[in-house]
Design an enzyme around this catalytic site. Structure first.
Site, PDB file in Angstrom:
ATOM      1  N   SER A 128      45.271  44.600  32.252  1.00 60.02           N
ATOM      2  CA  SER A 128      46.072  45.838  32.797  1.00 60.02           C
ATOM      3  C   SER A 128      47.495  45.511  32.007  1.00 60.02           C
ATOM      4  O   SER A 128      47.812  44.420  31.723  1.00 60.02           O
ATOM      5  CB  SER A 128      46.145  45.430  34.062  1.00 60.02           C
ATOM      6  OG  SER A 128      47.372  46.079  34.684  1.00 60.02           O
ATOM      7  N   TYR A 186      47.441  40.016  41.690  1.00 55.41           N
ATOM      8  CA  TYR A 186      46.862  40.841  40.680  1.00 55.41           C
ATOM      9  C   TYR A 186      47.210  40.747  39.339  1.00 55.41           C
ATOM     10  O   TYR A 186      46.276  40.250  38.276  1.00 55.41           O
ATOM     11  CB  TYR A 186      46.893  42.400  41.058  1.00 55.41           C
ATOM     12  CG  TYR A 186      46.244  43.378  40.091  1.00 55.41           C
ATOM     13  CD1 TYR A 186      44.835  43.625  40.273  1.00 55.41           C
ATOM     14  CD2 TYR A 186      47.093  43.928  39.094  1.00 55.41           C
ATOM     15  CE1 TYR A 186      44.277  44.501  39.443  1.00 55.41           C
ATOM     16  CE2 TYR A 186      46.376  44.849  38.384  1.00 55.41           C
ATOM     17  CZ  TYR A 186      44.974  45.063  38.337  1.00 55.41           C
ATOM     18  OH  TYR A 186      44.445  45.966  37.580  1.00 55.41           O
TER      19      TYR A 186
HETATM   20  P1  NAP Z   1      37.311  51.545  40.147  1.00 57.59           P
HETATM   21  O1  NAP Z   1      37.506  53.019  39.906  1.00 57.59           O
HETATM   22  O2  NAP Z   1      37.666  51.054  41.480  1.00 57.59           O
HETATM   23  O3  NAP Z   1      36.102  51.063  39.548  1.00 57.59           O
HETATM   24  C1  NAP Z   1      35.811  49.520  39.601  1.00 57.59           C
HETATM   25  C2  NAP Z   1      34.344  49.410  39.681  1.00 57.59           C
HETATM   26  O4  NAP Z   1      34.125  48.022  39.747  1.00 57.59           O
HETATM   27  C3  NAP Z   1      33.704  49.836  40.896  1.00 57.59           C
HETATM   28  O5  NAP Z   1      32.640  50.503  41.156  1.00 57.59           O
HETATM   29  C4  NAP Z   1      33.730  48.571  41.994  1.00 57.59           C
HETATM   30  O6  NAP Z   1      32.711  48.670  42.789  1.00 57.59           O
HETATM   31  C5  NAP Z   1      33.243  47.710  41.017  1.00 57.59           C
HETATM   32  N1  NAP Z   1      33.439  46.443  41.205  1.00 57.59           N
HETATM   33  C6  NAP Z   1      34.473  45.712  41.860  1.00 57.59           C
HETATM   34  N2  NAP Z   1      34.335  44.525  42.114  1.00 57.59           N
HETATM   35  C7  NAP Z   1      33.172  44.274  41.781  1.00 57.59           C
HETATM   36  C8  NAP Z   1      32.350  43.171  41.636  1.00 57.59           C
HETATM   37  N3  NAP Z   1      32.743  42.051  42.368  1.00 57.59           N
HETATM   38  N4  NAP Z   1      31.148  43.114  41.017  1.00 57.59           N
HETATM   39  C9  NAP Z   1      30.639  44.366  40.452  1.00 57.59           C
HETATM   40  N5  NAP Z   1      31.460  45.507  40.524  1.00 57.59           N
HETATM   41  C10 NAP Z   1      32.701  45.425  41.164  1.00 57.59           C
HETATM   42  O7  NAP Z   1      38.514  50.783  39.391  1.00 57.59           O
HETATM   43  P2  NAP Z   1      39.050  51.318  38.051  1.00 57.59           P
HETATM   44  O8  NAP Z   1      40.493  51.608  37.831  1.00 57.59           O
HETATM   45  O9  NAP Z   1      38.042  52.126  37.126  1.00 57.59           O
HETATM   46  O10 NAP Z   1      39.084  49.806  37.353  1.00 57.59           O
HETATM   47  C11 NAP Z   1      38.478  49.137  36.268  1.00 57.59           C
HETATM   48  C12 NAP Z   1      39.175  47.975  35.748  1.00 57.59           C
HETATM   49  O11 NAP Z   1      40.303  48.405  35.052  1.00 57.59           O
HETATM   50  C13 NAP Z   1      39.404  46.893  36.767  1.00 57.59           C
HETATM   51  O12 NAP Z   1      39.429  45.791  36.078  1.00 57.59           O
HETATM   52  C14 NAP Z   1      41.062  47.134  36.906  1.00 57.59           C
HETATM   53  O13 NAP Z   1      41.681  46.209  37.352  1.00 57.59           O
HETATM   54  C15 NAP Z   1      41.406  47.723  35.659  1.00 57.59           C
HETATM   55  N6  NAP Z   1      42.696  48.579  35.680  1.00 57.59           N
HETATM   56  C16 NAP Z   1      42.760  49.684  36.352  1.00 57.59           C
HETATM   57  C17 NAP Z   1      43.892  50.450  36.280  1.00 57.59           C
HETATM   58  C18 NAP Z   1      43.895  51.597  37.012  1.00 57.59           C
HETATM   59  O14 NAP Z   1      45.357  52.312  37.026  1.00 57.59           O
HETATM   60  N7  NAP Z   1      43.206  52.288  37.603  1.00 57.59           N
HETATM   61  C19 NAP Z   1      45.068  50.059  35.594  1.00 57.59           C
HETATM   62  C20 NAP Z   1      44.692  48.643  34.821  1.00 57.59           C
HETATM   63  C21 NAP Z   1      43.634  48.198  34.868  1.00 57.59           C
HETATM   64  P3  NAP Z   1      33.387  49.061  44.382  1.00 57.59           P
HETATM   65  O15 NAP Z   1      33.890  50.588  44.237  1.00 57.59           O
HETATM   66  O16 NAP Z   1      32.203  48.811  45.388  1.00 57.59           O
HETATM   67  O17 NAP Z   1      34.590  48.164  44.669  1.00 57.59           O
END
Ligand code: NAP
Length: 586
Positions: free
Chosen positions: A456, A469
């Site tokens: 991130s 985080y």
């Molecule tokens: P998201 O829409 O919440 O998707 C994350 C997915 O990972 C969800 O399906 C979640 O399931 C699953 N997950 C969470 N914990 C898990 C575990 N312990 N084992 C297996 N699956 C798990 O979030 P996203 O924004 O796409 O995030 C993806 C990555 O990008 C993350 O690492 C996040 O930190 C990073 N990121 C996101 C942003 C942003 O602005 N969105 C910015 C920077 C970095 P549940 O729904 O059941 O939790």
């Protein structure tokens, strides 16, 4: 025991030459003929041949003057493309008299195979051709001609670039010197050079005939290169479908050589690999998989689809890609992007239904295949089980995307030890488990691969509101950099992808510390609204992930704010620290 022991041997006599031919697999299956290059013998194919033998009738032969085939006398004039075509026809008449064969060539094996697939007398004898690192001399001649007659700065650059890569071709045209070098010091040091410069496993290869192969093979160049480049044939059109596999790091051939290929090949499939020249030795799994897929498509009449000119499709088609957190947001979009490029996708999420939905949609999007797996990435045993299942059922992954992550917001003193454990368990340990379990098999296989860790912008931009985080993501960034250094000499790339604010579901599941449930709900809704207004789509992050793998990039900030914060942290760290003190309004 060498990989080819147990193969059936036969001798084929033609034009005073005695060719050594090996056969593996069921003779009633489609025949695949593998033609080796310079300075090689048929053993260069041993790894690929054994992988293909379960499904095909595989035939390899030593080109005249190489291995255990006899050499023409005199050597001069004995290696013309016309004579090599006679040899090829004699071999296919002997091994597959009633059915056309699927031809595969590497290096000079590919150069001569281009002749076989473009001259009239082989029409009906070649069902398909897979070419690696060896252009048609006719196409090459026209390519040079076009750049000399209609020069532009870009075209002149291409000409000079390929000219520099062809230094050894000029040397091979000098009399006697190459023969002396190969029979002397070069012959002695060649296996070491291959190991060091190309990363080649050299256990059963090159064979003891290397020195005479290399000395005789110099005539391949002398008999053909100058005459053909000066007067390339005008009608060198392929009469069978062609699959071109281009190693992007080939020290001897520029990718640009194939720019005009669509003109000569009406049915063309393109593939790329991030590797050097000897891919039949360094990437036998991928090379065999692409040959198999192509041959089966041609056999079933399916190759008539338009060529997939897409860069990502060329690179990722048929590759095995595993994405964690694939049930939502960036993970799901990444699974779809790889699916669209024709990869085989394993969608992993702790929510099994969401993973299954991703796999189902990935299949519809164009994945070669897609499967769903349920696992919590923070659970070591669950990850071990997952790795065992994936390796057993689908194979070693080519691209691993450690994406699963959770959000956590709140000051240091409101973050409990349990909050710390949870965020580090998922965001950091999840990545460690993934790298350890899937990366180890990748490294052990010894055929390269790529690991993407989704970090991130919070990895390099501190914030008073995100201590846990940001710490987890900074650790992922550093882990990625360390691993990249460690795995580089195994041809495994590692990228840390660092998005800014992306419109996903993370805002609705993120935890806010130190507040009651009602306030927690309010903050989630508000941040979801703000991310929605920012509206940066996860598909753009997915596309950046594919680019990061393709270009083997180390750290990839995605979104303008992520790029801005990176610049700030490197160029004006004081400003970055001042920004860290700003209390976010949620
Ligand atoms: P998201 O829409 O919440 O998707 C994350 C997915 O990972 C969800 O399906 C979640 O399931 C699953 N997950 C969470 N914990 C898990 C575990 N312990 N084992 C297996 N699956 C798990 O979030 P996203 O924004 O796409 O995030 C993806 C990555 O990008 C993350 O690492 C996040 O930190 C990073 N990121 C996101 C942003 C942003 O602005 N969105 C910015 C920077 C970095 P549940 O729904 O059941 O939790």
């Amino acid at each position: 025991m060498t990989a080819l022991e147990g193969a059936r041997e036969r001798r084929v006599h033609t034009g005073g030459i005695d060719l050594c031919v090996l056969e593996l697999g069921d003779p009633s299956a489609p025949t695949v003929v593998l033609v080796h290059g310079y300075p090689d013998s048929k053993e260069v194919w041993s790894e690929v041949a054994t992988r293909l033998a379960g499904r095909f009738h595989v035939v390899l032969y030593d080109v005249r003057g190489h291995g255990r085939s006899t050499a023409p006398k005199p050597l001069r004039g004995g290696f013309t493309l016309a004579k090599l075509t006679d040899d090829f026809l004699a071999v296919v008449d002997a091994v597959s008299p009633d059915r056309p064969v699927h031809l595969v060539g590497h290096d000079w094996g590919s150069v001569q195979s281009w002749e076989f697939v473009t001259v009239g007398r082989t029409e009906g004898r070649v069902a398909s051709f897979t070419s690696m690192s060896g252009p048609s001399l006719d196409h090459f001649g026209h390519w040079i001609d076009a750049r000399v007659k209609r020069p532009t700065p870009r075209r002149v650059g291409q000409l000079l670039g390929q000219g520099a890569k062809s230094w050894y071709v000029y040397l091979l045209h000098t009399p006697v010197v190459p023969e002396l070098a190969w029979r002397g010091p070069l012959g002695r040091s060649w296996p070491g050079i291959l190991r060091r410069a190309e990363g080649l496993p050299t256990d059963d290869y090159p064979t003891a005939s290397l020195r005479s192969d290399a000395a005789h093979g110099a005539w391949l160049y002398r008999d053909n290169v100058r005459p053909r480049l000066r007067r390339p044939r005008e009608d060198a059109y392929a009469h069978a479908p062609v699959q071109l596999i281009t190693p992007l790091g080939d020290a001897f051939l520029s990718e640009r050589l194939y720019d005009d290929l669509e003109h000569w090949v009406p049915r063309l499939t393109l593939r790329t690999l991030p590797d050097k020249h000897w891919i039949p030795r360094t990437r036998p799994d991928q090379v065999s998989a692409w040959i198999e897929e192509f041959v089966l498509a041609v056999e079933s009449g399916q190759d008539a689809q338009p060529p997939r000119a897409d860069r990502h499709a060329q690179r990722f088609g048929g590759q095995l890609v595993l994405v964690t957190g694939a049930g939502s947001g960036i993970g799901r979009a990444t699974a779809f992007a790889f699916a669209e490029a024709g990869a085989r996708v394993v969608a992993v999420d702790r929510d099994g239904e969401a993973a299954a939905r991703t796999a189902e949609l990935a299949r519809l999007t164009g994945a070669a295949d897609a499967w769903a797996e349920t696992a919590d990435v923070s659970d070591e045993q669950a990850m071990e089980k997952l790795a065992e299942k994936v390796h057993g059922a689908y194979g070693v992954v080519d691209v691993l995307v450690n994406n699963a992550g959770i959000g956590l917001s709140g000051s240091f003193f409101t973050t409990t030890p349990e909050d710390w454990r949870r965020v580090l368990d998922v965001n950091l340990w999840g990545v460690i488990h993934g790298c350890r379990l899937f990366g180890a098999r990748m490294a052990e296989r010894g055929q390269g691969g790529h690991i993407v860790n989704v970090a991130s912008a919070a990895a390099y931009q501190p914030s008073r509101a995100l201590p846990a985080y940001s710490t987890s993501k900074a650790a992922v960034l550093m882990l990625s950099e360390c691993l990249r250094a460690e795995l580089a000499d195994r041809r495994i790339g590692v990228s840390a992808v660092c998005p800014g604010f992306v419109n996903t579901n993370i805002t609705s599941t993120a935890r806010f510390t130190g507040v009651d449930e009602q306030e927690q709900r309010r903050r989630r809704q508000r941040s979801a609204r703000l991310y929605g207004m920012r509206n940066y789509p996860p598909e753009k992050v997915a596309s950046a992930i594919l680019d990061a793998v393709e270009r083997n990039r180390a750290v990839v900030p995605v979104t303008p704010e992520a790029r801005g914060m990176r610049a700030l942290s490197r160029l004006v760290p004081g400003m970055s620290r001042r920004l860290a003190k700003v209390e976010p309004k949620v």
